[in-house]
Design a protein around this motif. Structure first.
Motif, PDB file in Angstrom:
ATOM      1  N   GLY A 105      29.731  59.920  48.295  1.00  0.00           N
ATOM      2  CA  GLY A 105      30.843  60.567  48.974  1.00  0.00           C
ATOM      3  C   GLY A 105      31.531  59.718  50.021  1.00  0.00           C
ATOM      4  O   GLY A 105      32.439  60.197  50.717  1.00  0.00           O
ATOM      5  N   ALA A 106      31.144  58.441  50.147  1.00  0.00           N
ATOM      6  CA  ALA A 106      31.766  57.561  51.137  1.00  0.00           C
ATOM      7  C   ALA A 106      33.128  57.080  50.650  1.00  0.00           C
ATOM      8  O   ALA A 106      33.327  56.844  49.451  1.00  0.00           O
ATOM      9  N   ALA A 107      34.069  56.924  51.565  1.00  0.00           N
ATOM     10  CA  ALA A 107      35.365  56.345  51.221  1.00  0.00           C
ATOM     11  C   ALA A 107      35.181  54.874  50.871  1.00  0.00           C
ATOM     12  O   ALA A 107      34.334  54.183  51.440  1.00  0.00           O
ATOM     13  N   TYR A 108      35.989  54.396  49.929  1.00  0.00           N
ATOM     14  CA  TYR A 108      35.862  53.033  49.415  1.00  0.00           C
ATOM     15  C   TYR A 108      37.158  52.262  49.653  1.00  0.00           C
ATOM     16  O   TYR A 108      38.256  52.756  49.379  1.00  0.00           O
ATOM     17  N   LEU A 109      37.025  51.026  50.134  1.00  0.00           N
ATOM     18  CA  LEU A 109      38.161  50.126  50.335  1.00  0.00           C
ATOM     19  C   LEU A 109      37.806  48.742  49.817  1.00  0.00           C
ATOM     20  O   LEU A 109      36.675  48.280  49.999  1.00  0.00           O
ATOM     21  N   ASP A 110      38.747  48.073  49.163  1.00  0.00           N
ATOM     22  CA  ASP A 110      38.544  46.665  48.818  1.00  0.00           C
ATOM     23  C   ASP A 110      39.841  45.899  49.026  1.00  0.00           C
ATOM     24  O   ASP A 110      40.885  46.486  49.366  1.00  0.00           O
ATOM     25  N   THR A 111      39.789  44.594  48.849  1.00  0.00           N
ATOM     26  CA  THR A 111      40.968  43.753  49.089  1.00  0.00           C
ATOM     27  C   THR A 111      41.377  42.944  47.861  1.00  0.00           C
ATOM     28  O   THR A 111      42.355  42.201  47.918  1.00  0.00           O
ATOM     29  N   ALA A 112      40.645  43.069  46.762  1.00  0.00           N
ATOM     30  CA  ALA A 112      40.968  42.305  45.554  1.00  0.00           C
ATOM     31  C   ALA A 112      40.484  43.077  44.336  1.00  0.00           C
ATOM     32  O   ALA A 112      39.574  43.910  44.414  1.00  0.00           O
ATOM     33  N   ILE A 113      41.077  42.795  43.221  1.00  0.00           N
ATOM     34  CA  ILE A 113      40.772  43.492  41.974  1.00  0.00           C
ATOM     35  C   ILE A 113      39.402  43.082  41.442  1.00  0.00           C
ATOM     36  O   ILE A 113      38.918  41.969  41.714  1.00  0.00           O
ATOM     37  N   HIS A 114      38.753  43.986  40.709  1.00  0.00           N
ATOM     38  CA  HIS A 114      37.451  43.670  40.124  1.00  0.00           C
ATOM     39  C   HIS A 114      37.584  42.571  39.071  1.00  0.00           C
ATOM     40  O   HIS A 114      38.570  42.513  38.332  1.00  0.00           O
ATOM     41  N   GLU A 115      36.579  41.715  39.003  1.00  0.00           N
ATOM     42  CA  GLU A 115      36.528  40.687  37.969  1.00  0.00           C
ATOM     43  C   GLU A 115      35.173  40.694  37.288  1.00  0.00           C
ATOM     44  O   GLU A 115      34.145  40.901  37.935  1.00  0.00           O
ATOM     45  N   ASP A 116      35.196  40.460  35.991  1.00  0.00           N
ATOM     46  CA  ASP A 116      33.986  40.239  35.212  1.00  0.00           C
ATOM     47  C   ASP A 116      33.723  38.733  35.227  1.00  0.00           C
ATOM     48  O   ASP A 116      34.605  37.950  34.860  1.00  0.00           O
ATOM     49  N   PRO A 117      32.540  38.297  35.669  1.00  0.00           N
ATOM     50  CA  PRO A 117      32.284  36.854  35.761  1.00  0.00           C
ATOM     51  C   PRO A 117      32.511  36.097  34.461  1.00  0.00           C
ATOM     52  O   PRO A 117      32.837  34.909  34.481  1.00  0.00           O
ATOM     53  N   SER A 118      32.364  36.780  33.324  1.00  0.00           N
ATOM     54  CA  SER A 118      32.498  36.109  32.030  1.00  0.00           C
ATOM     55  C   SER A 118      33.923  36.135  31.487  1.00  0.00           C
ATOM     56  O   SER A 118      34.200  35.571  30.428  1.00  0.00           O
ATOM     57  N   GLN A 119      34.849  36.801  32.204  1.00  0.00           N
ATOM     58  CA  GLN A 119      36.219  36.934  31.736  1.00  0.00           C
ATOM     59  C   GLN A 119      37.182  36.364  32.770  1.00  0.00           C
ATOM     60  O   GLN A 119      37.050  36.634  33.957  1.00  0.00           O
ATOM     61  N   VAL A 120      38.158  35.599  32.322  1.00  0.00           N
ATOM     62  CA  VAL A 120      39.198  35.087  33.200  1.00  0.00           C
ATOM     63  C   VAL A 120      40.549  35.566  32.699  1.00  0.00           C
ATOM     64  O   VAL A 120      40.875  35.404  31.528  1.00  0.00           O
ATOM     65  N   CYS A 121      41.318  36.173  33.592  1.00  0.00           N
ATOM     66  CA  CYS A 121      42.679  36.606  33.293  1.00  0.00           C
ATOM     67  C   CYS A 121      42.717  37.519  32.075  1.00  0.00           C
ATOM     68  O   CYS A 121      43.229  37.172  31.009  1.00  0.00           O
ATOM     69  N   GLU A 122      42.194  38.719  32.247  1.00  0.00           N
ATOM     70  CA  GLU A 122      42.202  39.692  31.164  1.00  0.00           C
ATOM     71  C   GLU A 122      43.618  40.223  30.936  1.00  0.00           C
ATOM     72  O   GLU A 122      44.541  39.969  31.705  1.00  0.00           O
ATOM     73  N   ALA A 123      43.780  41.008  29.869  1.00  0.00           N
ATOM     74  CA  ALA A 123      45.095  41.538  29.520  1.00  0.00           C
ATOM     75  C   ALA A 123      45.571  42.528  30.581  1.00  0.00           C
ATOM     76  O   ALA A 123      44.784  43.305  31.118  1.00  0.00           O
ATOM     77  N   PRO A 124      46.866  42.506  30.906  1.00  0.00           N
ATOM     78  CA  PRO A 124      47.393  43.465  31.882  1.00  0.00           C
ATOM     79  C   PRO A 124      47.534  44.861  31.275  1.00  0.00           C
ATOM     80  O   PRO A 124      47.582  44.980  30.051  1.00  0.00           O
ATOM     81  N   PRO A 125      47.597  45.877  32.163  1.00  0.00           N
ATOM     82  CA  PRO A 125      47.473  45.815  33.619  1.00  0.00           C
ATOM     83  C   PRO A 125      46.004  45.706  34.027  1.00  0.00           C
ATOM     84  O   PRO A 125      45.162  46.467  33.560  1.00  0.00           O
TER      85      PRO A 125
END
Length: 431
Positions: A105-125
């Motif tokens: 139930g805690a509020a969540y904040l981040d500053t960058a989009i999630h990344e999968d370590p094995s994937q670079v530049c996935e399809a948008p959005p």
């Protein structure tokens, strides 16, 4: 009203966020800092005490945590009583930390989009690949999750939304321009985590043009911009997080991101890339050791936080917005200028970390007092930008505007219309 903050991460942005939370702990309450490396958390706390950043009584405590472990993260949220979690660790952690927040139930904040370590530049959005899949879960749990609330993404999203509300009837384009006119006095270094930095630039550059995704190669398109304070600078079309939500939420046909690079950076980057040293794929050495080239490069480059003491110069980041008002063409640049030396003087950080760390704390403060505590998942441009811009003006990042009337500090309540667009998911706030 929500209180008590858990900061996950102990890098440069976490350092700034912790200082800013301490400066505003009368509102935010206890402050907890968690990382795999406990000594880094203790170093941040020591810096807060040395600078005298903590304004009121309250806990300031370090914790060792592997934030990929959802159960351990949930346990820490509960044991600390944290109602707001600021995730400024690696983007690889986002989904694990978000899951822990949804389940506690805690509020969540981040500053960058999630990344999968094995994937670079996935399809948008990009947000559609991970974060947005959790929207229903956030809504069902009544959990506020504000995505990408650093500077870019984050503040630039709010600038785009504010400009649309305040200055235009119709917007044709938003060009986000990020210039670091500073000098860190090292042969070569990145301003934040080298692994994340390089992953942004080694694949397809996606931009939003004519209401569709367009692919380019890195350093294929460049433009010269004449900006306040930093002057004429060359920037290159680059893929970036905020395009992937603003393209969906704002209805603007052209949204692009431009980042400044010097010739030396480009030359070193191209050599590393052409040699395969920026690959995220493991390779085996002649001795039989398996290594990831990108991680080796990260290991030999300077720690971004070590750049701060000798960094000089300024950054200029903002949105150049073009469209029409009352049938006449109009152009507005909404921006911030941040000084590396002044950032170090205040919190012991360089300006790149400062510009990312201040906004996420401003968002935490708006959640704490209920203004942005919306009980659902949102990107920044979906929220009323006025209290956000106004609060940042007071806590360290002053926004400015340049248009036909000249240049001035942006007072969002003086320049915005009385009523924002109907798509805002939260009630209009009063000053």
């Amino acid at each position: 009203m929500k209180r008590n903050v858990l900061i996950i991460g102990a890098g440069g942005v976490a350092h700034v966020a912790a200082h800013k939370c301490a400066q505003n702990n009368i509102l935010l309450g206890d402050i907890h800092i968690a990382s795999r490396t406990l000594s880094k958390c203790h170093a941040i706390i020591a810096s807060i005490k040395a600078k005298g950043s903590q304004r009121g009584p309250g806990l300031l405590k370090a914790h060792e945590l592997d934030a990929m472990d959802v159960a351990a993260t949930k346990a820490l949220i509960r044991s600390t009583g944290a109602q707001i979690v600021i995730n400024v660790g690696s983007p690889f952690l986002n989904m694990s930390v978000m899951t822990a927040c949804i389940e506690t139930g805690a509020a969540y904040l981040d500053t960058a989009i999630h990344e999968d370590p094995s994937q670079v530049c996935e399809a948008p959005p990009w947000y559609g690949n991970y974060e947005w899949k959790r929207r229903d879960a956030c809504l069902k749990a009544g959990v506020t999750a504000i995505l990408g609330v650093g500077f870019d993404p984050g503040v630039v999203n709010a600038y785009g939304r504010f400009a649309m509300d305040a200055y235009f009837d119709k917007v044709d384009s938003i060009d986000i321009i990020d210039i670091n006119a500073g000098n860190h006095n090292r042969y070569f270094a990145t301003n934040f985590d080298p692994e994340i930095n390089f992953r942004e630039f080694t694949s397809t550059v996606w931009s939003w043009e004519d209401s569709q995704w367009k692919a380019n190669a890195m350093f294929e398109r460049k433009h010269d911009w004449d900006l306040p304070v930093v002057g004429k600078r060359t920037a290159y079309l680059t893929g970036h997080d905020e395009l992937h939500s603003m393209s969906k939420n704002l209805g603007v046909p052209n949204i692009r991101f431009w980042m400044g690079f010097g010739e030396h950076y480009i030359n070193v980057f191209n050599v590393l890339n052409n040699l395969g040293l920026l690959s995220e794929k493991p390779v085996r050495t002649a001795e039989g050791l398996e290594v990831v080239p990108l991680k080796v490069v990260k290991a030999v480059l300077p720690d971004p936080s070590s750049l701060a003491p000798t960094y000089t110069g300024k950054t200029c980041i903002g949105d150049l917005v073009k469209g029409t008002k009352n049938g006449q063409p109009r152009e507005v640049f909404v921006y911030n200028v941040c000084d590396h030396k002044e950032s170090y003087k205040e919190v012991g950080s360089q300006a790149i970390s400062y510009t990312a760390g201040v906004p996420v704390v401003a968002a935490a403060m708006l959640i704490a007092d209920g203004v942005w505590d919306v009980g659902q998942m949102v990107n920044v441009e979906e929220l009323d930008p006025k209290p956000f811009i106004g609060l940042m003006n007071r806590i360290g990042l002053v926004s400015r505007v340049r248009d036909a009337a000249g240049e001035r500090v942006l007072d969002p309540y003086a320049e915005a219309p009385a009523k924002s667009r109907s798509s805002t998911p939260v009630a209009e706030t009063t000053r």
